[in-house]
Design a protein around this motif. Structure first.
Motif, PDB file in Angstrom:
ATOM      1  N   VAL A 188       0.847  -1.187   0.000  1.00  0.00           N
ATOM      2  CA  VAL A 188       0.000   0.000   0.000  1.00  0.00           C
ATOM      3  C   VAL A 188       0.887   1.242   0.000  1.00  0.00           C
ATOM      4  O   VAL A 188       1.708   1.421   0.895  1.00  0.00           O
ATOM      5  N   THR A 211      -6.627   0.056   4.169  1.00  0.00           N
ATOM      6  CA  THR A 211      -6.545  -0.695   2.920  1.00  0.00           C
ATOM      7  C   THR A 211      -6.278  -2.171   3.188  1.00  0.00           C
ATOM      8  O   THR A 211      -6.867  -3.048   2.545  1.00  0.00           O
ATOM      9  N   ARG A 231      -2.837   2.435  -3.971  1.00  0.00           N
ATOM     10  CA  ARG A 231      -2.703   3.661  -3.180  1.00  0.00           C
ATOM     11  C   ARG A 231      -3.798   3.670  -2.128  1.00  0.00           C
ATOM     12  O   ARG A 231      -4.924   3.250  -2.391  1.00  0.00           O
ATOM     13  N   ASP A 253       0.949   5.126   0.463  1.00  0.00           N
ATOM     14  CA  ASP A 253       0.154   6.168   1.098  1.00  0.00           C
ATOM     15  C   ASP A 253       0.496   7.520   0.473  1.00  0.00           C
ATOM     16  O   ASP A 253       1.533   8.103   0.772  1.00  0.00           O
ATOM     17  N   PRO A 262      -2.690   2.811   4.652  1.00  0.00           N
ATOM     18  CA  PRO A 262      -2.267   1.421   4.834  1.00  0.00           C
ATOM     19  C   PRO A 262      -3.167   0.563   5.718  1.00  0.00           C
ATOM     20  O   PRO A 262      -3.612  -0.505   5.288  1.00  0.00           O
ATOM     21  N   TYR A 295      -8.900  -5.042   2.239  1.00  0.00           N
ATOM     22  CA  TYR A 295      -8.454  -6.115   1.348  1.00  0.00           C
ATOM     23  C   TYR A 295      -8.741  -7.470   1.990  1.00  0.00           C
ATOM     24  O   TYR A 295      -9.222  -8.397   1.327  1.00  0.00           O
TER      25      TYR A 295
END
Length: 143
Positions: free
Chosen positions: A38, A92, A86, A40, A89, A96
């Motif tokens: 990820v 994301t 992007r 940022d 973190p 995910y």
């Protein structure tokens, strides 16, 4: 027990240690290894710096880190899915994990304590607190 294991990576030594554990677990359980990096974009909003050129360079490094993990996992005979995105973190990573039916997240921790930990926070800690699946944390020094 584990069909899908997620290992986020930033290419650091600490992440590499977590990758070793994730590959070992994926081998033991016959799991698919998901490798996520990820980037940022908020980290590169410094005045006087072109964020697009910095982001491109960081994304290239993230892709290289993910590709190294993919090569190691494939050499171990594992199924691998890779993603570079992007975002923020911790959010994301947890999103995910939910969206991809992840059973376990394996992450490195930098082991910050005291004021550094308080001021900087920890992506790993936020994932541990917010993930809906187990999170295995791995220290670099294994002590």
């Amino acid at each position: 027990m584990y069909d899908n294991i997620l290992v986020p990576t930033d290419g650091s030594d600490t992440a590499a240690k977590a990758v070793e554990h994730a590959i070992d677990l994926a081998e033991q359980y016959g799991a698919t290894l998901h490798v996520l990096s990820v980037v940022d974009p908020t980290r590169f909003s410094t005045v006087g710096v072109d964020p697009s050129s910095v982001l491109s360079a960081v994304e290239k490094g993230s892709r290289e880190a993910v590709d190294r993990v993919e090569a190691d996992a494939e050499a171990a005979g594992l199924r691998v899915e890779t993603t570079v995105v992007r975002g923020r973190p911790a959010e994301t990573i947890t999103t995910y994990a939910t969206d991809n039916d992840i059973d376990l997240v394996v992450m490195g921790t930098h082991g910050r304590t005291g004021l550094d930990h308080f001021l900087l926070g920890s992506v790993t800690e936020r994932v541990v607190r917010t993930a809906s699946v187990p999170v295995l944390t791995v220290r670099l020094d294994d002590e």
